[in-house]
Design a protein around this motif. Structure first.
Motif, PDB file in Angstrom:
ATOM      1  N   VAL A 121     127.947 -48.898 -27.948  1.00 37.30           N
ATOM      2  CA  VAL A 121     128.602 -48.827 -26.648  1.00 37.30           C
ATOM      3  C   VAL A 121     127.759 -49.603 -25.641  1.00 37.30           C
ATOM      4  O   VAL A 121     126.554 -49.367 -25.533  1.00 37.30           O
ATOM      5  N   ASP A 123     127.715 -51.399 -21.522  1.00 42.38           N
ATOM      6  CA  ASP A 123     128.309 -51.414 -20.190  1.00 42.38           C
ATOM      7  C   ASP A 123     128.408 -52.850 -19.719  1.00 42.38           C
ATOM      8  O   ASP A 123     127.403 -53.577 -19.689  1.00 42.38           O
ATOM      9  N   SER A 124     129.593 -53.261 -19.347  1.00 42.85           N
ATOM     10  CA  SER A 124     129.800 -54.630 -18.882  1.00 42.85           C
ATOM     11  C   SER A 124     129.417 -54.747 -17.410  1.00 42.85           C
ATOM     12  O   SER A 124     129.800 -53.914 -16.580  1.00 42.85           O
ATOM     13  N   SER A 179     132.812 -49.489 -19.781  1.00 40.89           N
ATOM     14  CA  SER A 179     132.070 -49.290 -21.023  1.00 40.89           C
ATOM     15  C   SER A 179     132.961 -49.701 -22.183  1.00 40.89           C
ATOM     16  O   SER A 179     134.147 -49.357 -22.213  1.00 40.89           O
ATOM     17  N   GLU A 181     133.247 -49.936 -26.452  1.00 40.35           N
ATOM     18  CA  GLU A 181     132.758 -49.617 -27.792  1.00 40.35           C
ATOM     19  C   GLU A 181     133.055 -50.824 -28.664  1.00 40.35           C
ATOM     20  O   GLU A 181     134.204 -51.210 -28.839  1.00 40.35           O
TER      21      GLU A 181
END
Length: 224
Positions: A121, A123-124, A179, A181
Motif C-alpha cells: 500500500v 500513498d500517492s 492510498s 494497493e
C-alpha cells in the motif's frame, strides 16, 4: 459353291452405371462432405460449462467461488484451455489480471506457492487519474527527499504494477493523497518499502499503450 455365313459382331453388354468406379467414388465423396459439414455444425452448437469472472481479479489474489459464475459457451477444440467446474484447484490464485466478465483461462490461475507477486500500500503525492481502477497497470515513481523539504528528480521505482484497490479520502476535493494497493513483483518489494520508509514522494502513472479502463467488454457467450 458354299455360301459364306455372315459374321455377326458381338458388342459387349454395357455395365450398369452404379457399377462404375467413378460413380461409386463420387457418392462416397458426397457422403463424406455432408458428414463433415454436419460434424462442424454439431460442434458449433455444442456448449460446455466454464467459469467467467464476476469482478476484476488482480494477480496474486485468491480466486473463490464468489468471484466466478458458470456460463455455457461454444468453445470447440479450445474448451480445455478454460477453467471449468471440477478443474479449478482449491486455493488457486490469479497469475494475471482477469477482467470482470472474462472467461477464465486455466493459465490465468495457479498454485499460491508459485506466486511471484505480493501487494503493498502506497500513498500517492499527486492526483490519481480517474482511469486508474482495479486491474489497471501503472508505473510507480519515487522522488527521494532532499534538504529543505525539496525532492530529487523522480525515477521509476516499479515499471509495471497492477492496481488492486484505490482508497480516496472523501473529505478532500481532489484525489491527491489517495492510498493505492498495488500488486508488484517480489523483487521490487525491498526498494518500494525502502522508498516509503525514507519518506519519498510517490506517484502512479498509467502505463502508455495499456487500457486502464475498469473492465473489458464481457466475453460471455462468445469465442475468445
Amino acid at each position: 459353291m458354299v455360301p459364306m455365313t455372315a459374321v455377326e459382331t458381338v458388342r459387349p453388354r454395357a455395365r450398369a452405371f452404379w457399377a462404375d468406379t467413378r460413380f461409386v467414388l463420387g457418392i462416397v465423396l458426397i457422403v463424406a462432405s455432408i458428414a463433415g459439414v454436419w460434424a462442424v455444425v454439431a460442434a458449433a452448437r455444442t456448449t460446455v460449462p466454464v467459469f467467467a469472472a464476476t469482478r476484476t481479479i488482480v494477480p496474486g489474489e485468491a480466486v473463490s467461488g464468489d468471484d466466478l459464475r458458470v456460463v455455457e459457451v461454444a468453445l470447440g477444440q479450445v474448451g480445455d484451455a478454460y477453467a471449468a467446474p471440477g478443474l479449478l484447484a482449491p486455493g488457486a490464485v490469479a497469475t494475471r489480471t482477469i477482467e470482470s466478465g472474462e472467461l477464465v483461462p486455466r493459465s490465468a490461475v495457479g498454485d499460491p506457492a508459485a506466486a511471484r507477486t505480493t501487494t503493498v500500500v502506497v500513498d500517492s503525492a499527486t492526483d490519481v487519474p480517474a482511469a486508474i481502477a482495479p486491474g489497471a497497470v501503472v508505473e510507480l515513481w519515487a522522488a527521494a527527499p532532499l534538504d529543505g523539504g525539496r525532492f530529487d528528480t523522480p525515477r521509476i521505482l516499479v515499471s509495471a504494477a497492477t492496481v488492486a484497490a484505490v482508497a480516496v479520502d472523501d473529505g478532500v476535493v481532489s484525489n491527491a493523497g489517495a492510498s493505492l494497493e498495488l500488486v508488484i513483483d517480489r523483487a521490487d518489494v525491498a526498494d518500494t518499502l525502502a522508498a516509503v520508509a525514507a519518506g519519498s514522494s510517490l506517484s502512479v502513472v498509467p502505463v502508455a499503450g495499456v487500457d486502464t479502463t475498469a473492465a473489458r467488454e464481457a466475453q460471455t457467450g462468445t469465442s475468445p
